[in-house]
Design a protein around this motif. Structure first.
Motif, PDB file in Angstrom:
ATOM      1  N   UNK A 282      30.022  44.480  38.307  1.00 12.37           N
ATOM      2  CA  UNK A 282      31.476  44.448  38.549  1.00 12.37           C
ATOM      3  C   UNK A 282      31.689  43.968  39.979  1.00 12.37           C
ATOM      4  N   UNK A 283      32.276  42.781  40.126  1.00  9.69           N
ATOM      5  CA  UNK A 283      32.393  42.223  41.486  1.00  9.69           C
ATOM      6  C   UNK A 283      33.382  43.012  42.343  1.00  9.69           C
ATOM      7  N   UNK A 284      33.195  42.941  43.683  1.00  7.60           N
ATOM      8  CA  UNK A 284      34.150  43.617  44.575  1.00  7.60           C
ATOM      9  C   UNK A 284      35.541  42.992  44.439  1.00  7.60           C
ATOM     10  N   UNK A 285      36.555  43.760  44.809  1.00  8.69           N
ATOM     11  CA  UNK A 285      37.942  43.302  44.644  1.00  8.69           C
ATOM     12  C   UNK A 285      38.219  42.001  45.405  1.00  8.69           C
ATOM     13  N   UNK A 286      37.574  41.827  46.575  1.00  7.17           N
ATOM     14  CA  UNK A 286      37.830  40.608  47.360  1.00  7.17           C
ATOM     15  C   UNK A 286      37.340  39.357  46.630  1.00  7.17           C
ATOM     16  N   UNK A 287      36.490  39.526  45.628  1.00  5.29           N
ATOM     17  CA  UNK A 287      36.019  38.364  44.862  1.00  5.29           C
ATOM     18  C   UNK A 287      36.786  38.187  43.565  1.00  5.29           C
ATOM     19  N   UNK A 288      37.827  38.966  43.379  1.00  6.79           N
ATOM     20  CA  UNK A 288      38.694  38.797  42.201  1.00  6.79           C
ATOM     21  C   UNK A 288      40.120  39.158  42.619  1.00  6.79           C
ATOM     22  N   UNK A 289      40.598  38.325  43.563  1.00  7.33           N
ATOM     23  CA  UNK A 289      41.891  38.640  44.179  1.00  7.33           C
ATOM     24  C   UNK A 289      43.043  38.609  43.170  1.00  7.33           C
ATOM     25  N   UNK A 290      42.847  37.931  42.037  1.00  8.53           N
ATOM     26  CA  UNK A 290      43.930  37.894  41.043  1.00  8.53           C
ATOM     27  C   UNK A 290      44.213  39.268  40.458  1.00  8.53           C
ATOM     28  N   UNK A 291      43.313  40.224  40.690  1.00  6.39           N
ATOM     29  CA  UNK A 291      43.562  41.582  40.188  1.00  6.39           C
ATOM     30  C   UNK A 291      44.384  42.409  41.176  1.00  6.39           C
ATOM     31  N   UNK A 292      44.465  41.952  42.449  1.00  3.73           N
ATOM     32  CA  UNK A 292      45.078  42.820  43.472  1.00  3.73           C
ATOM     33  C   UNK A 292      46.532  43.180  43.127  1.00  3.73           C
ATOM     34  N   UNK A 293      47.359  42.152  42.852  1.00  2.00           N
ATOM     35  CA  UNK A 293      48.769  42.480  42.595  1.00  2.00           C
ATOM     36  C   UNK A 293      48.983  43.251  41.289  1.00  2.00           C
TER      37      UNK A 293
END
Ligand SMILES: Nc1ncnc2c1ncn2[C@@H]1O[C@H](COP(=O)(O)OP(=O)(O)OP(=O)(O)O)[C@@H](O)[C@H]1O
Ligand SMILES: [Mg+2]
Length: 421
Positions: A282-293
């Protein structure tokens, strides 16, 4: 082929074929007069119901005049049927796929899991495929990325969903208690043990799923015992002589580099392969920024409901959240939204409600011309003060956010307003 046509069409001219009703007038015209008198390919259904592909090639005299056509009939009924079957199975696959997507979305919603980015969607697709197969899964990724969330989802999607989901944090339980927590104990197994004995979590999770969290912290002697249990599908309670049958799916999780631990001899290679049938990173959040919002709004809704508020986010807050690197991953984002929902004194959450380390300072980096440390600190201080006053709208609030007295901030502001740069 031969048994269909021999004696029927072989050696006959198109006129004879047409007269005997085998081919139609219009087909004959197409066979003979392909555009520019070149070769023609047509499909045709014979009176007998057999479908054929007709290839017609013109043969010319030396002077270029047309002499005759040679037509070749090839039966394609099977081919047509196959094509139809293929189309049908394509339509069916498509409908299965949409059903799967629908099922996945319903499950994500029911389990409150957000997976908008491409890496997370890929993980969800993988989960849909593997959740019905009873294989052991190994989840790895930084702290707070959602390993537990994924483990619960696997359980909820599997045929074990009616069974228990039990997790144990191998790193949080003292080594001397871990064995009996995992495998249980018989009465009188050790001093202090209950007189009745006690089942361990591997026994309590029968027909369900066990999440072995922080598996890297499992001591070597228990690694051996776990390996045997997985291999033999049974184990012994501490002090027990009767084997206990084991029917569970094991999901292991860690944020450590288990492969490196295997290399260093701190984790058994054979156990690693047993638990790692399907690895999921499971990649870190910074590598899947589309999930942040999407995660932000999900948590905003969650905490608005929990604390009976109706908070909304200012656009600059979203921009800051999207740009931040989230070393604590989803957990850090969740905590931050909870704090802001609780702490904000207005309905709209503004950038000054964000902790300073999250505020984006595009020109606050230290690249460019080298300065003395004193100059660099002064420059950074000046920028931060100006930014905080701008965002907060008042010196008092800015002082509070920056953690200094009001009078100190006023003095510093005066000092910097006399300086340039
Ligand atoms: N995709 C997601 N959708 C919704 N909430 C999530 C998601 N991922 C993580 N969370 C939330 O973030 C928090 C941390 O997630 P979780 O406990 O699963 O992380 P973890 O990888 O197991 O962390 P650790 O390594 O520290 O055990 C939880 O409160 C969880 O509900
Ligand atoms: Mg966890």
């Amino acid at each position: 082929m031969a048994n269909i046509y021999s004696g029927t069409i072989v050696g006959k001219t198109p006129r004879e074929l047409m007269n005997s009703g085998i081919i139609l007038e219009e087909t004959k015209a197409k066979i003979q007069y392909g555009e520019n008198q070149s070769a023609v390919l047509i499909t045709h259904k014979l009176k007998s119901g057999v479908e054929v592909l007709i290839t017609s090639v013109p043969v010319k005299h030396d002077n270029g005049d047309l002499w005759c056509f040679i037509a070749n009939f090839r039966e394609i009924t099977d081919l047509t049927n196959l094509r139809k079957e293929l189309e049908e199975s394509r339509t069916q696959t498509q409908s299965y796929l949409s059903e799967l997507v629908e099922l996945r979305n319903r499950l994500l919603k029911a389990n409150q899991v957000i997976a908008r980015s491409i890496p997370m969607r890929k993980i969800m697709e993988k989960l849909v495929k593997i959740s019905t197969a009873d294989v052991n899964i190994y989840l790895h990724g930084e702290s707070g990325v959602g390993k537990e969330v994924v483990a619960k989802l696997v359980h909820a999607m599997s045929h074990r969903k009616e069974g228990p989901f039990i997790q144990i944090n191998c790193g949080a339980i003292p080594e001397n208690l871990l064995e009996s927590e995992l495998f249980g104990y018989e009465k009188g197994a050790f001093t202090g043990a209950s007189r009745l004995g006690k089942p361990g979590i591997l026994e309590m999770a029968q027909r369900g799923t066990v999440l072995l969290d922080e598996i890297g912290d499992l001591p070597l002697n228990l690694q051996v015992k776990l390996l045997k249990a997985i291999q033999n599908r049974e184990f012994y309670r501490v002090g027990g002589v009767k084997p206990v049958k084991m029917d569970i799916r094991i999901i292991s999780a860690t944020n450590k580099d288990l492969e490196e631990m295997v290399k260093q001899g701190r984790f058994r290679e054979d156990l690693f392969y047993r638990i790692n049938v399907i690895p999921i990173f499971i990649p870190p959040l910074r590598e899947r920024r589309d999930d942040i919002l999407p995660l932000t709004y999900h948590f905003l809704q969650k905490f608005n409901k929990k604390y009976s508020y109706d908070r909304i986010l200012a656009p600059e807050v979203c921009r800051n959240l999207e740009q931040y690197d989230w070393p604590g991953n989803v957990r850090e984002l969740e905590n931050m939204i909870e704090q802001m929902v609780v702490m904000s004194e207005e309905r709209q959450i503004r950038a000054y409600h964000l902790p300073l380390h999250i505020l984006h300072h595009p020109d606050g980096d230290l690249s460019g011309e080298l300065k003395t440390l004193k100059q660099a600190v002064a420059q950074m201080e000046k920028k931060m003060i100006a930014e905080a006053i701008k965002r907060c709208g008042s010196i008092r609030k800015a002082a509070e956010i920056l953690g200094v007295d009001h009078s100190t901030l006023v003095k510093k502001q005066q000092k910097y307003s006399n300086l340039t740069g």
